[in-house]
Design a protein around this motif. Structure first.
Motif, PDB file in Angstrom:
ATOM      1  N   PHE A 180       0.821  -1.208   0.000  1.00 34.14           N
ATOM      2  CA  PHE A 180       0.000   0.000   0.000  1.00 34.14           C
ATOM      3  C   PHE A 180       0.855   1.258   0.000  1.00 34.14           C
ATOM      4  N   LEU A 181       1.953   1.219   0.751  1.00 33.41           N
ATOM      5  CA  LEU A 181       2.827   2.393   0.862  1.00 33.41           C
ATOM      6  C   LEU A 181       3.821   2.498  -0.291  1.00 33.41           C
ATOM      7  N   ARG A 182       3.949   1.443  -1.102  1.00 35.51           N
ATOM      8  CA  ARG A 182       4.945   1.398  -2.180  1.00 35.51           C
ATOM      9  C   ARG A 182       6.336   1.691  -1.606  1.00 35.51           C
ATOM     10  N   LEU A 183       6.657   0.970  -0.531  1.00 31.60           N
ATOM     11  CA  LEU A 183       7.883   1.221   0.220  1.00 31.60           C
ATOM     12  C   LEU A 183       8.586  -0.108   0.454  1.00 31.60           C
ATOM     13  N   PRO A 184       9.536  -0.504  -0.411  1.00 32.15           N
ATOM     14  CA  PRO A 184      10.225  -1.788  -0.215  1.00 32.15           C
ATOM     15  C   PRO A 184      11.141  -1.739   1.004  1.00 32.15           C
ATOM     16  N   PRO A 185      11.408  -2.884   1.626  1.00 35.00           N
ATOM     17  CA  PRO A 185      12.305  -2.904   2.783  1.00 35.00           C
ATOM     18  C   PRO A 185      13.725  -2.564   2.383  1.00 35.00           C
ATOM     19  N   ARG A 186      14.435  -1.858   3.271  1.00 39.43           N
ATOM     20  CA  ARG A 186      15.832  -1.506   3.062  1.00 39.43           C
ATOM     21  C   ARG A 186      16.598  -1.889   4.307  1.00 39.43           C
ATOM     22  N   ALA A 187      17.781  -2.473   4.102  1.00 42.21           N
ATOM     23  CA  ALA A 187      18.569  -2.988   5.225  1.00 42.21           C
ATOM     24  C   ALA A 187      18.866  -1.892   6.238  1.00 42.21           C
ATOM     25  N   ASP A 188      18.680  -2.220   7.517  1.00 44.66           N
ATOM     26  CA  ASP A 188      18.995  -1.338   8.644  1.00 44.66           C
ATOM     27  C   ASP A 188      18.197  -0.042   8.630  1.00 44.66           C
ATOM     28  N   VAL A 189      17.005  -0.063   8.074  1.00 41.84           N
ATOM     29  CA  VAL A 189      16.160   1.126   8.009  1.00 41.84           C
ATOM     30  C   VAL A 189      14.801   0.801   8.605  1.00 41.84           C
ATOM     31  N   VAL A 190      14.329   1.684   9.499  1.00 41.82           N
ATOM     32  CA  VAL A 190      12.979   1.603  10.042  1.00 41.82           C
ATOM     33  C   VAL A 190      12.157   2.731   9.422  1.00 41.82           C
ATOM     34  N   SER A 191      10.963   2.387   8.950  1.00 46.14           N
ATOM     35  CA  SER A 191      10.050   3.393   8.412  1.00 46.14           C
ATOM     36  C   SER A 191       8.903   3.582   9.402  1.00 46.14           C
ATOM     37  N   ALA A 192       8.340   4.806   9.433  1.00 47.90           N
ATOM     38  CA  ALA A 192       7.261   5.112  10.375  1.00 47.90           C
ATOM     39  C   ALA A 192       6.038   5.612   9.614  1.00 47.90           C
ATOM     40  N   LEU A 193       4.870   5.131  10.037  1.00 49.46           N
ATOM     41  CA  LEU A 193       3.593   5.529   9.446  1.00 49.46           C
ATOM     42  C   LEU A 193       2.664   5.967  10.566  1.00 49.46           C
ATOM     43  N   LEU A 194       2.101   7.172  10.443  1.00 55.33           N
ATOM     44  CA  LEU A 194       1.190   7.705  11.444  1.00 55.33           C
ATOM     45  C   LEU A 194      -0.226   7.715  10.866  1.00 55.33           C
ATOM     46  N   VAL A 195      -1.152   7.072  11.582  1.00 53.58           N
ATOM     47  CA  VAL A 195      -2.537   6.960  11.128  1.00 53.58           C
ATOM     48  C   VAL A 195      -3.455   7.421  12.268  1.00 53.58           C
ATOM     49  N   ASP A 196      -4.422   8.311  11.960  1.00 52.66           N
ATOM     50  CA  ASP A 196      -5.308   8.811  13.012  1.00 52.66           C
ATOM     51  C   ASP A 196      -6.437   7.817  13.275  1.00 52.66           C
ATOM     52  N   ARG A 197      -7.328   8.196  14.203  1.00 50.11           N
ATOM     53  CA  ARG A 197      -8.370   7.249  14.650  1.00 50.11           C
ATOM     54  C   ARG A 197      -9.401   6.951  13.563  1.00 50.11           C
ATOM     55  N   SER A 198      -9.482   7.794  12.528  1.00 47.98           N
ATOM     56  CA  SER A 198     -10.413   7.525  11.427  1.00 47.98           C
ATOM     57  C   SER A 198      -9.792   6.665  10.332  1.00 47.98           C
ATOM     58  N   GLY A 199      -8.502   6.325  10.491  1.00 49.61           N
ATOM     59  CA  GLY A 199      -7.818   5.507   9.493  1.00 49.61           C
ATOM     60  C   GLY A 199      -7.149   6.316   8.404  1.00 49.61           C
ATOM     61  N   THR A 200      -7.005   7.625   8.600  1.00 48.44           N
ATOM     62  CA  THR A 200      -6.395   8.493   7.592  1.00 48.44           C
ATOM     63  C   THR A 200      -4.890   8.590   7.814  1.00 48.44           C
ATOM     64  N   VAL A 201      -4.122   8.478   6.731  1.00 51.32           N
ATOM     65  CA  VAL A 201      -2.660   8.592   6.808  1.00 51.32           C
ATOM     66  C   VAL A 201      -2.297  10.053   7.045  1.00 51.32           C
ATOM     67  N   ARG A 202      -1.536  10.307   8.103  1.00 53.13           N
ATOM     68  CA  ARG A 202      -1.126  11.672   8.437  1.00 53.13           C
ATOM     69  C   ARG A 202       0.346  11.951   8.184  1.00 53.13           C
ATOM     70  N   LYS A 203       1.168  10.901   8.233  1.00 57.40           N
ATOM     71  CA  LYS A 203       2.611  11.113   8.058  1.00 57.40           C
ATOM     72  C   LYS A 203       3.243   9.795   7.647  1.00 57.40           C
ATOM     73  N   LEU A 204       4.215   9.888   6.731  1.00 61.19           N
ATOM     74  CA  LEU A 204       5.008   8.721   6.335  1.00 61.19           C
ATOM     75  C   LEU A 204       6.469   9.120   6.303  1.00 61.19           C
ATOM     76  N   VAL A 205       7.276   8.435   7.107  1.00 63.99           N
ATOM     77  CA  VAL A 205       8.716   8.703   7.168  1.00 63.99           C
ATOM     78  C   VAL A 205       9.432   7.471   6.623  1.00 63.99           C
ATOM     79  N   PRO A 206       9.945   7.517   5.363  1.00 62.84           N
ATOM     80  CA  PRO A 206      10.578   6.326   4.782  1.00 62.84           C
ATOM     81  C   PRO A 206      11.811   5.855   5.534  1.00 62.84           C
TER      82      PRO A 206
END
Length: 223
Positions: A180-206
């Motif tokens: 869904f995010l079109r974000l493949p895994p990358r070695a030694d990298v953590v990605s963050a996704l923030l979603v509010d209570r209505s299920g809306t994407v508010r922030k994506l940090v690759p």
């Protein structure tokens, strides 16, 4: 084998028609017989004025050889560009403001609806054994915001850096979130996704470097 000079597409001007059909060889070594004949004629005494046709023939040979070499060089493919180091992917801006699909995650083989855990900070940690990043996120998450580590390293799952009621270590066997995010895994990298209570994407940090990358949006999730 050679090819007629008239068929040459190298962009060079055509030879005079009175010279007849001139064949451009693929290998300059094929002209060795003609060159040897010209040397014998130059070394043989000839009547006055007979040197001009010989010199003209030598000039034709030289032009033909140069034309063949130029066509060969121009026909070579340009060198392939050097591979560049993969850069950090830019977050897909079209995802911000979109509603998340109704994903089901997995906890010890049991389905867990993602919508039941919102609002949430979702850490995609399947490519990194990064307990420090998980612990930092738990430390700044406001009350009421769930921290979810997706496909975490066994070290995080077996010894979570936070109380069980503030961190959920869940699996996404089908990698639906990354698709869904079109974000493949990358070695030694953590990605963050923030979603509010209505299920809306508010922030994506690759690529998460510190909690400062998302703290302002994180504080608003609990509202």
């Amino acid at each position: 084998m050679g090819r007629p000079a008239a068929d040459d597409d190298s962009g060079l001007p055509d030879l005079p028609p009175e010279w007849g059909r001139v064949v451009v060889p693929n290998n300059a070594a094929e002209l060795s017989a003609e060159a040897e004949q010209i040397r014998r004629e130059l070394n043989r005494p000839t009547p006055s004025g007979s040197v001009v046709p010989t010199l003209l023939a030598l000039l034709v040979v030289m032009v033909t050889v140069l034309a063949g070499l130029s066509a060969t060089i121009w026909a070579q493919s340009p060198p392939a560009p050097l591979a560049s180091t993969p850069a950090t992917p830019a977050p897909p801006t079209d995802l911000i403001g979109r509603t998340m699909p109704a994903f089901d995650l997995v906890d010890n083989g049991q389905p867990v609806p993602l919508r039941g855990l919102l609002p949430a900070v979702i850490l995609l940690a399947d490519a990194c054994a990064c307990p420090a990043e998980v612990a930092s996120t738990v430390a700044v998450a406001p009350p009421g915001v769930t921290v979810i580590a997706i496909n975490p390293d066994p070290a995080v799952r077996d010894a979570p850096p936070a109380p069980p009621n503030t961190l959920r270590a869940l699996d996404d066997p089908a990698d639906g979130l990354r698709a869904f995010l079109r974000l493949p895994p990358r070695a030694d990298v953590v990605s963050a996704l923030l979603v509010d209570r209505s299920g809306t994407v508010r922030k994506l940090v690759p690529e998460l470097h510190s909690t400062a990358d998302y703290e302002p949006e994180l504080a608003r999730l609990a509202n």
